[in-house]
Design an enzyme around this catalytic site. Structure first.
Site, short mmCIF file in Angstrom:
data_model
loop_
_atom_site.label_atom_id
_atom_site.label_comp_id
_atom_site.label_asym_id
_atom_site.label_seq_id
_atom_site.Cartn_x
_atom_site.Cartn_y
_atom_site.Cartn_z
N ILE A 1 3.79 1.03 7.64
CA ILE A 1 5.12 0.48 7.37
C ILE A 1 5.80 0.19 8.72
O ILE A 1 5.75 1.04 9.62
CB ILE A 1 5.96 1.55 6.61
CG1 ILE A 1 5.31 1.89 5.28
CG2 ILE A 1 7.39 1.16 6.42
CD1 ILE A 1 5.43 0.78 4.28
N ASN B 1 5.26 9.27 0.65
CA ASN B 1 3.85 8.86 0.56
C ASN B 1 3.08 9.95 -0.16
O ASN B 1 3.43 11.12 -0.07
CB ASN B 1 3.28 8.69 1.98
CG ASN B 1 1.82 8.27 1.97
OD1 ASN B 1 1.44 7.36 1.23
ND2 ASN B 1 0.99 8.93 2.76
N HIS C 1 -0.71 11.69 -0.46
CA HIS C 1 -1.99 11.79 0.26
C HIS C 1 -2.90 12.74 -0.50
O HIS C 1 -2.47 13.83 -0.90
CB HIS C 1 -1.74 12.29 1.68
CG HIS C 1 -2.99 12.28 2.51
ND1 HIS C 1 -3.52 11.11 3.03
CD2 HIS C 1 -3.84 13.27 2.85
CE1 HIS C 1 -4.64 11.40 3.67
NE2 HIS C 1 -4.86 12.70 3.58
N GLY D 1 -3.62 1.32 -8.63
CA GLY D 1 -2.26 1.58 -9.10
C GLY D 1 -2.14 2.67 -10.14
O GLY D 1 -1.18 2.67 -10.92
N LEU E 1 -2.13 1.28 1.91
CA LEU E 1 -3.00 1.55 3.05
C LEU E 1 -2.67 0.66 4.25
O LEU E 1 -3.54 0.30 5.02
CB LEU E 1 -4.47 1.40 2.63
CG LEU E 1 -4.86 2.24 1.41
CD1 LEU E 1 -6.31 2.01 1.03
CD2 LEU E 1 -4.57 3.73 1.63
N ASP F 1 0.59 9.90 8.03
CA ASP F 1 0.43 11.17 7.32
C ASP F 1 1.09 12.34 8.04
O ASP F 1 0.58 13.47 8.00
CB ASP F 1 -1.08 11.47 7.11
CG ASP F 1 -1.75 10.42 6.25
OD1 ASP F 1 -1.09 9.84 5.38
OD2 ASP F 1 -2.96 10.19 6.46
N ASN G 1 -1.31 5.75 -9.59
CA ASN G 1 -0.08 6.51 -9.31
C ASN G 1 1.16 5.72 -9.73
O ASN G 1 2.16 6.30 -10.17
CB ASN G 1 -0.01 6.90 -7.84
CG ASN G 1 -0.82 8.16 -7.55
OD1 ASN G 1 -0.44 9.25 -7.97
ND2 ASN G 1 -1.96 7.99 -6.89
C1 GAR Z 1 -4.69 7.86 -4.26
O1 GAR Z 1 -5.68 8.84 -4.37
C2 GAR Z 1 -3.79 8.14 -3.07
O2 GAR Z 1 -3.57 9.50 -2.85
C3 GAR Z 1 -4.60 7.55 -1.95
O3 GAR Z 1 -5.07 6.34 -2.48
C4 GAR Z 1 -5.30 6.51 -3.88
C5 GAR Z 1 -4.63 5.37 -4.61
O4 GAR Z 1 -4.98 5.40 -5.97
N1 GAR Z 1 -3.81 7.37 -0.78
C6 GAR Z 1 -4.29 7.60 0.45
O5 GAR Z 1 -5.45 7.93 0.65
C7 GAR Z 1 -3.28 7.40 1.55
N2 GAR Z 1 -3.76 7.94 2.78
P1 GAR Z 1 -4.15 4.57 -7.04
O6 GAR Z 1 -4.10 3.12 -6.54
O7 GAR Z 1 -4.95 4.69 -8.29
O8 GAR Z 1 -2.78 5.18 -7.15
#
Ligand code: GAR
Length: 211
Positions: free
Chosen positions: A93, A107, A109, A12, A90, A150, A14
């Protein structure tokens, strides 16, 4: 003001960046609900620290995709969610939700789409693939969500140079710093009405051009 539902599957960071942007008034929105398909996701604990409703909800808890989708839609309505952010989420939806929230789901990526995206391309897998390919740049994409992994139109993209001595871990860390900057910025563009969408072209309006 946008009422955000944020979906997370992991630690989490982000989501934390969104909370920080709201606190420092860089993002004019509120987070009204955090959902995770993983009961142990750090993002759920973080949301609770901020006093935001945080729920574990996974498709497998329901007898069918239709019931899962209905339950999810009802929850979002109940909490007044009008915009969804997938912040390291992940799980796919449901299509019905994508239609209901047309052009209102973002989203993030950790690569420059359309390279290194699609099913199975998440977290460290992305950075390993970038290094294995020998890329000289990677980056971040914030994009609208459509029915394919994506695939929706990019809203913001930013490059991150690959260094000669990078490992997946070191590259992931520099990419993540950029994620934390551009995810709140992308959401703020929607919050301030500065986005126009025509097909796959997402245009960012100058403030003076908003009518
Ligand atoms: C992030 O790097 C995000 O870009 C990636 O998962 C991580 C989550 O980190 N998402 C993907 O790879 C989606 N295809 P977080 O839980 O610390 O935000």
């Amino acid at each position: 003001m946008l009422s955000l539902g944020v979906f997370v599957s992991g630690r989490g960071s982000n989501l934390q960046a969104l909370f920080a942007a709201i606190e420092s008034k860089r993002l004019d929105a509120r987070i009204v609900l955090v959902l995770s398909n993983k009961a142990e996701a750090g993002g759920l604990a973080l949301a609770r620290e901020y006093g935001v409703p945080a729920l574990h909800l996974a498709a497998g808890q329901f007898p069918s995709e239709v019931e899962y989708s209905r339950h999810l839609a009802a929850l979002l309505t109940e909490h007044g969610v009008d915009f969804i952010v997938l912040a390291g989420y992940l799980q796919k939806i449901p299509s019905a939700l994508i239609r209901q929230f047309h052009h209102r789901i973002l989203n993030i990526h950790p690569a420059l789409l359309p390279a290194f995206g699609g099913k199975g391309m998440y977290g460290h897998h992305v950075h390993e693939a970038v290094l294995d390919y020998g890329c000289k740049v990677s980056g971040v994409t914030v994009h609208l969500v459509d029915d394919d992994y994506d695939h929706g139109a990019p809203v913001l993209q930013q490059c991150v140079p690959v260094r000669e001595d990078d490992t997946a871990t070191s590259l992931a860390a520099r990419v993540l710093e950029v994620e934390h900057e551009i995810l709140p910025r992308a959401v703020q563009l929607f919050a301030s009405g500065r986005i126009r969408i025509a097909g796959r072209r997402v245009t960012i309006l100058e403030e003076k051009d908003i009518i």
